[in-house]
Design an enzyme around this catalytic site. Structure first.
Site, PDB file in Angstrom:
ATOM      1  N   TYR A  63     -23.896  -3.181   3.268  1.00  0.00           N
ATOM      2  CA  TYR A  63     -23.059  -3.410   4.576  1.00  0.00           C
ATOM      3  C   TYR A  63     -23.803  -2.848   5.631  1.00  0.00           C
ATOM      4  CZ  TYR A  63     -19.436  -4.373   1.184  1.00  0.00           C
ATOM      5  OH  TYR A  63     -18.734  -4.776   0.047  1.00  0.00           O
ATOM      6  N   ARG A 115     -12.753  -8.217   1.309  1.00  0.00           N
ATOM      7  CA  ARG A 115     -13.035  -6.828   0.904  1.00  0.00           C
ATOM      8  C   ARG A 115     -14.415  -6.682   1.527  1.00  0.00           C
ATOM      9  NH1 ARG A 115     -13.575  -3.310  -3.551  1.00  0.00           N
ATOM     10  NH2 ARG A 115     -15.681  -2.788  -4.480  1.00  0.00           N
ATOM     11  N   ARG A 121     -10.415  -5.087  -4.808  1.00  0.00           N
ATOM     12  CA  ARG A 121     -10.922  -6.210  -5.654  1.00  0.00           C
ATOM     13  C   ARG A 121      -9.660  -7.041  -6.121  1.00  0.00           C
ATOM     14  NH1 ARG A 121     -13.870  -2.170  -8.066  1.00  0.00           N
ATOM     15  NH2 ARG A 121     -16.088  -2.214  -7.784  1.00  0.00           N
ATOM     16  N   LYS A 166     -12.988  -0.675 -11.960  1.00  0.00           N
ATOM     17  CA  LYS A 166     -14.305  -1.104 -12.913  1.00  0.00           C
ATOM     18  C   LYS A 166     -14.397   0.222 -13.988  1.00  0.00           C
ATOM     19  CE  LYS A 166     -16.789  -4.882 -10.874  1.00  0.00           C
ATOM     20  NZ  LYS A 166     -18.214  -5.172 -10.387  1.00  0.00           N
ATOM     21  N   HIS A 194     -17.608   1.815  -5.488  1.00  0.00           N
ATOM     22  CA  HIS A 194     -18.781   1.666  -5.839  1.00  0.00           C
ATOM     23  C   HIS A 194     -19.182   3.050  -6.687  1.00  0.00           C
ATOM     24  CE1 HIS A 194     -19.574  -1.583  -2.653  1.00  0.00           C
ATOM     25  NE2 HIS A 194     -18.910  -1.971  -3.542  1.00  0.00           N
ATOM     26  N   HIS A 252     -12.745 -11.648  -2.221  1.00  0.00           N
ATOM     27  CA  HIS A 252     -13.785 -10.885  -2.139  1.00  0.00           C
ATOM     28  C   HIS A 252     -14.680 -10.572  -0.817  1.00  0.00           C
ATOM     29  CE1 HIS A 252     -15.844  -8.235  -4.965  1.00  0.00           C
ATOM     30  NE2 HIS A 252     -17.042  -8.183  -4.505  1.00  0.00           N
TER      31      HIS A 252
END
Length: 348
Positions: free
Chosen positions: A329, A297, A200, A224, A320, A294
């Site tokens: 994806y 990414r 990110r 995150k 994730h 992004h």
């Protein structure tokens, strides 16, 4: 704090609560704005129902609100106004999450007896596939920073350029200027690292030199929820990174610290600058979508899946927390396969 306070006091208390919970700055800012929006709606709708002219003229922040009197219908009324205004489902879903969090805070900290937002139903988000580049388009974007196509300078570079680089009008660059050359080297390294690692933009701007394991060609990323993960990068990114580290001293100053990527003023580069440079180096191919960090990414993850990477490995690479975030994806790859089939098969 009681359940009856001014809106400003309520919002300030909730913001302090989010900071104490180590919520990301981006999420905290969005949640506080969403809660403020609801409280504004609640205060004015209540006063207008009462027919108070004073209420029409008063500012929301100074108005008092009794949170214990807020009901599910007040929240539903707010959501109806959002829908009437054309708010996207994803926006409404975030706002619902915000008021749920806010009233949960009210129950645990302000003495509320219940959370009226707990019964709100989250709208199903629109199923939109991420925009991705084709592999050659991604290669063109990354190679654009080699000096063959330099469109301009980023915001902080422009602000500092007059004092340090003498940037010419219209973003033209003097290729004999060492700082300008270093800027292109930095941009090339940023583009390579974004695509090579699929991190990110906030993770990239937060990188320090000490996060790089040169021997293993790995970086340590703080993602995150302050979760660390190790991410590999390849030979092109390693070469670009080595070039930047050799040129970094041209940007370094008293406030640089150990930050990996710097602006020309010597501070850590910001997310907005990175987004601007990705757009600036966008492919000359008119069919290539205009993407930001992004998008790189998404593109990296999709290209890896197309080349046979395991979905679980992609999940770990991207950081994730759940597989559901990564599975999108597979839809992108299937859509690309269908598009190729329709274009190429004589009986499609």
């Amino acid at each position: 704090m009681s359940t009856s306070s001014t809106v400003a006091e309520v919002v300030t208390g909730y913001a302090d609560h989010l900071r104490s919970r180590d919520v990301s700055e981006h999420t905290a800012r969005a949640y506080v704005a969403d809660v403020s929006d609801f409280l504004d709606h609640a205060v004015h709708s209540t006063k207008l129902r009462r027919g108070s002219e004073e209420g029409r003229r008063s500012t929301t922040s100074g108005a008092r609100i009794d949170l214990a009197s807020v009901e599910l219908d007040d929240l539903r009324s707010w959501l109806i106004t959002l829908d009437d205004a054309g708010a996207a489902k994803s926006t409404v879903a975030r706002k619902i999450a915000a008021v749920r969090s806010f009233f949960a805070y009210g129950v645990s900290n302000l003495g509320l007896s219940n959370n009226p937002a707990a019964r709100l139903r989250t709208p199903k988000k629109d199923s939109r596939l991420p925009t991705v580049l084709k592999p050659q388009q991604a290669a063109d974007l990354i190679s654009a920073a080699d000096g063959q196509r330099t469109g301009g300078t980023d915001a902080s570079d422009s602000a500092a350029g007059g004092a340090r680089t003498g940037d010419t009008a219209q973003g033209d660059t003097d290729k004999s200027d060492p700082l300008d050359a270093a800027k292109r080297i930095r941009d090339a390294a940023i583009l390579e690292m974004l695509y090579a690692t699929a991190i990110r933009v906030s993770e990239l701007t937060g990188l320090d030199r000490s996060d790089i394991d040169h021997r293993a060609s790995m970086i340590t990323v703080l993602g995150k929820g302050d979760k660390e993960r190790r991410v590999p990068f390849g030979a092109p990114a390693r070469r670009a990174l080595d070039d930047w580290l050799a040129a970094r001293e041209l940007f370094a100053g008293p406030h640089s610290g150990d930050a990996l990527f710097l602006g020309v003023r010597g501070g850590r580069i910001g997310a907005r600058q990175v987004r601007e440079l990705v757009h600036r180096y966008g492919s000359d191919d008119p069919s290539a979508p205009d993407i930001g960090p992004h998008g790189l990414r998404h593109s990296a993850a999709t290209h890896m899946l197309d080349r046979g990477a395991d979905l679980r490995q992609i999940q770990e690479l991207l950081g994730h927390s759940t597989m559901s975030s990564t599975q999108i994806y597979t839809q992108v790859s299937m859509q690309r396969l269908q598009d190729t089939y329709r274009r190429a098969h004589p009986r499609a």
